[in-house]
Each structure stands twice: as structure tokens, then as C-alpha cells.
Design a protein around this motif. Structure first.
Motif, short mmCIF file in Angstrom:
data_model
loop_
_atom_site.label_atom_id
_atom_site.label_comp_id
_atom_site.label_asym_id
_atom_site.label_seq_id
_atom_site.Cartn_x
_atom_site.Cartn_y
_atom_site.Cartn_z
N ARG A 150 33.26 51.70 52.70
CA ARG A 150 32.47 51.16 51.59
C ARG A 150 32.87 49.71 51.33
NH1 ARG A 150 32.63 56.53 47.62
NH2 ARG A 150 31.04 57.68 48.82
N LEU A 151 31.90 48.92 50.87
CA LEU A 151 32.15 47.49 50.66
C LEU A 151 33.07 47.23 49.48
CD1 LEU A 151 28.65 45.91 51.36
CD2 LEU A 151 30.55 46.29 52.93
N GLN A 152 32.97 48.04 48.44
CA GLN A 152 33.85 47.94 47.27
C GLN A 152 33.97 46.50 46.75
OE1 GLN A 152 37.37 49.94 48.94
NE2 GLN A 152 36.86 51.74 47.70
N THR A 153 32.84 45.96 46.36
CA THR A 153 32.80 44.58 45.87
C THR A 153 32.29 44.53 44.43
OG1 THR A 153 31.76 42.42 46.21
CG2 THR A 153 30.58 44.31 47.08
N ASP A 154 33.05 43.87 43.57
CA ASP A 154 32.74 43.86 42.13
C ASP A 154 31.39 43.24 41.78
OD1 ASP A 154 35.15 45.09 41.83
OD2 ASP A 154 36.17 43.40 40.85
N PRO A 155 30.97 42.16 42.43
CA PRO A 155 29.68 41.57 42.03
C PRO A 155 28.50 42.54 42.10
CG PRO A 155 30.90 40.01 43.36
CD PRO A 155 31.67 41.29 43.41
N THR A 156 28.54 43.49 43.03
CA THR A 156 27.43 44.45 43.08
C THR A 156 27.50 45.40 41.88
OG1 THR A 156 28.70 46.02 44.46
CG2 THR A 156 27.37 44.36 45.60
#
Length: 332
Positions: A239-245
Motif C-alpha cells: 500500500r502507498l500509505q501516503t498522508d496527502p491522499t
């Protein structure tokens, strides 16, 4: 009357006539060349205006103090009477000849509106609606997409962020058209030149990932390495696990911080809960972000964390990443 007296009288009359012509020529020259604008202004010539009506408008605004010589200008300088409607900028020190030349040549003032990289469509609408001399649109986002013949469900990511110039009374829709076409051109060109074997199936997927990289990159120098992290994760099925999304998925509920329960909430944009890419871009990516997306650095990085100075620290495994989090986020 003796011939000599006739000749003298004729000479006197000729001299007086010549003096009158010379005087009139000088007066007209002064009328055209004396500076009339003491500070830069915008002036609008309405549609259907003629030379006479323009003179009245200039007099109303005290740019021309009297119209005594106005007809003489029309008669002796017909090249200055081809009036074109529009909004013009008269600069400090402009004289009447400058003014008329500007209007006759149709050199309309170019307004401008700027959109920064990483801005959202919602932010674009606010900027467009607040921009001077732009005609608003009452079309919904879906109606705009239909107008553009776009196959996508949202305008997010589809507009190229830069400065756009426009004339008075251009429509908001026209700016959006320009930005949409520009983004398509850039995207198609870069997609055709992309690195091989990327885990991206379509240009739109590249646009989605580029929008995430845009929001994650504090420095342009880090973009290709951040791209490599996400590309490596996609290849491994991580999973990308990126806060902006997550923030984008929260919408109006986002108040400046992300809580644990926000990371657990399963939304279409929570990349801590979903596999792969979110359904749409989350912002308008720049050409540099698109390039980095399609030409990631060759690394084994799987994690990164902000160092707090615009740079990022990159890690190849979770243990190293956790140490970086302790150092740069928790300050331990």
C-alpha cells in the motif's frame, strides 16, 4: 488698385494664412502630444463605440479637457479613428496619440491568473471567481467535463498549473479549456517518452501518482526518489500509505491534523486502507512531477520521511524507516 498694392495685399493675406496654418498645426500637435495620464489606468471602450463617442468618454474621465480639436484629429489623422472595443492600459505619461494608437491597434490589456503546483480544483474555482474581468460560469464540474468531452469523472489533476493571460470578459470556462488542453499535451508527450516496465497502465494512472508526488515533495530534487518509493511499493503490491491522499479523502473534515481513526477509516482515498492508487488525482501536478513519475530514480527505497527542512530521508526497510521517524518526527 495698382498691381503693386494688390501683390502686397496678397502677400499679407498669404502670410496670415500660413501663420494660421502653422498655428493650427502646432495646436493640433500639442493636442496630440501633451501627456494626459498621470498614473497608469485601465480604460474600457464599449462595443459599438465610434470616434465621437470615444472623445466624449475621454472627456468624461478628464483625460481630454476639451474636444475643440477632436474633429480636426479625425480629419487630419484618419489612421487614428479605427476604434476597437476592449479594455486597454494607459500608462503614466501617455499622450492622446499614444492612447489612440493603442486603441486603434487593438492592444488590449492582458490580465493574468496564476495557479500553483499542487493546488486543487476547488482552489482553482475560488481563484477564478475572484479574478478581475473574468466572466463566471454556472456550469457544474460534470457539465464542464462534458463540455471538454473528457472521459473522466473529476477535473482534479486535469488542469495544468501555470500563469494564464486573458482579455477582459473572457470566460472562466475558456481558462479551464486552455489548462485542460495544456495538461493533456504535456501528459501525452511524457507518457510516450516514459521509462519501460512501470507499474502504471494508463496516462491517467500516471497523473494520479504525479499528484501524490507533487504533494509529498518539499524539494524538486527529491521528486524522482519519492517516485521510486511509490513505484517500488506498487511493484511489490504494498500500500502507498501516503498522508496527502488521506487528507484529500477527508475533505472539509480535515482541520490541520490526521488522527489514528482517520488512518483507519476506509475511504476511496485512504491509501493506508486501499490497495494501489486512489480513483483520481488529488491535486494539479506540475510537469516536473509528471516527469519524475514516469522517470523514477533507480533505488531500492520503500519509505521516506520529511526531515523538516524540505528534504526527505529515504529508507530501504521498515527498521531503518522507524529510526528515521524517531529522529526527524519524534525528535528522539
Amino acid at each position: 488698385m495698382p498691381i503693386r498694392k494688390i501683390l502686397i495685399s496678397f502677400a499679407v493675406l498669404s502670410a496670415l494664412a500660413a501663420a494660421g496654418v502653422f498655428w493650427g498645426y502646432n495646436k493640433l500637435s500639442d493636442y496630440l502630444t501633451v501627456p494626459r495620464i498621470d498614473k497608469t489606468i485601465l480604460f474600457t471602450v464599449d462595443g459599438g463605440s465610434n470616434f465621437s463617442r470615444l472623445g466624449n468618454r475621454l472627456a468624461e474621465q478628464s483625460i481630454v479637457n476639451d474636444l475643440t480639436w477632436w474633429k480636426a484629429v479625425a480629419k487630419l489623422h484618419p489612421e487614428l479613428t479605427n476604434i476597437k472595443s476592449g479594455t486597454y492600459q494607459f500608462q503614466e505619461g501617455f499622450n492622446l496619440q499614444d492612447i489612440l494608437t493603442t486603441i486603434n491597434e487593438g492592444r488590449e490589456y492582458q490580465f493574468k491568473v496564476t495557479f500553483v503546483e499542487g493546488s486543487t480544483f476547488k482552489e482553482w474555482l475560488t481563484i477564478l471567481n475572484d479574478s478581475q474581468a473574468l466572466k463566471p460560469t454556472d456550469k457544474t464540474e460534470q457539465e464542464i467535463l462534458q463540455h471538454l468531452a473528457s472521459p473522466y469523472k473529476k477535473l482534479e489533476g486535469l488542469l495544468f498549473p501555470e500563469t494564464y493571460h486573458y482579455r477582459a470578459d473572457m470566460s472562466v470556462l475558456k481558462i479551464i479549456e486552455k489548462a485542460y488542453q495544456h495538461q493533456q499535451q504535456v501528459l501525452n508527450k511524457l507518457w510516450a517518452e516514459r521509462d519501460k516496465n512501470l507499474p502504471l497502465k494508463t496516462p491517467y494512472e500516471a497523473l494520479i501518482l504525479a499528484s501524490i508526488i507533487e504533494k509529498e515533495s518539499g524539494l524538486s530534487a527529491d521528486r524522482d526518489k519519492i517516485s521510486s518509493v511509490f513505484v517500488n511499493r506498487l511493484r511489490r503490491g504494498m500500500r502507498l500509505q501516503t498522508d496527502p491522499t488521506v487528507i484529500y479523502g477527508m475533505g472539509e473534515r480535515y482541520n490541520g491534523r490526521i488522527r489514528s481513526k482517520d488512518l483507519r477509516e476506509k475511504t476511496a482515498y485512504n491509501t493506508y486502507r486501499i490497495n494501489g492508487l486512489p480513483p483520481t488525482p488529488i491535486a494539479m501536478p506540475s510537469e516536473a512531477a509528471l516527469y519524475a513519475t514516469l522517470h523514477p530514480a533507480k533505488t531500492n527505497y520503500l519509505y521516506f520521511v520529511s526531515k523538516g527542512d524540505g528534504n526527505s530521508y529515504f529508507s530501504k526497510n521498515l527498521k531503518e524507516h522507524n529510526r528515521a521517524v524517531q529522529k526527524y518526527i519524534l525528535g528522539k
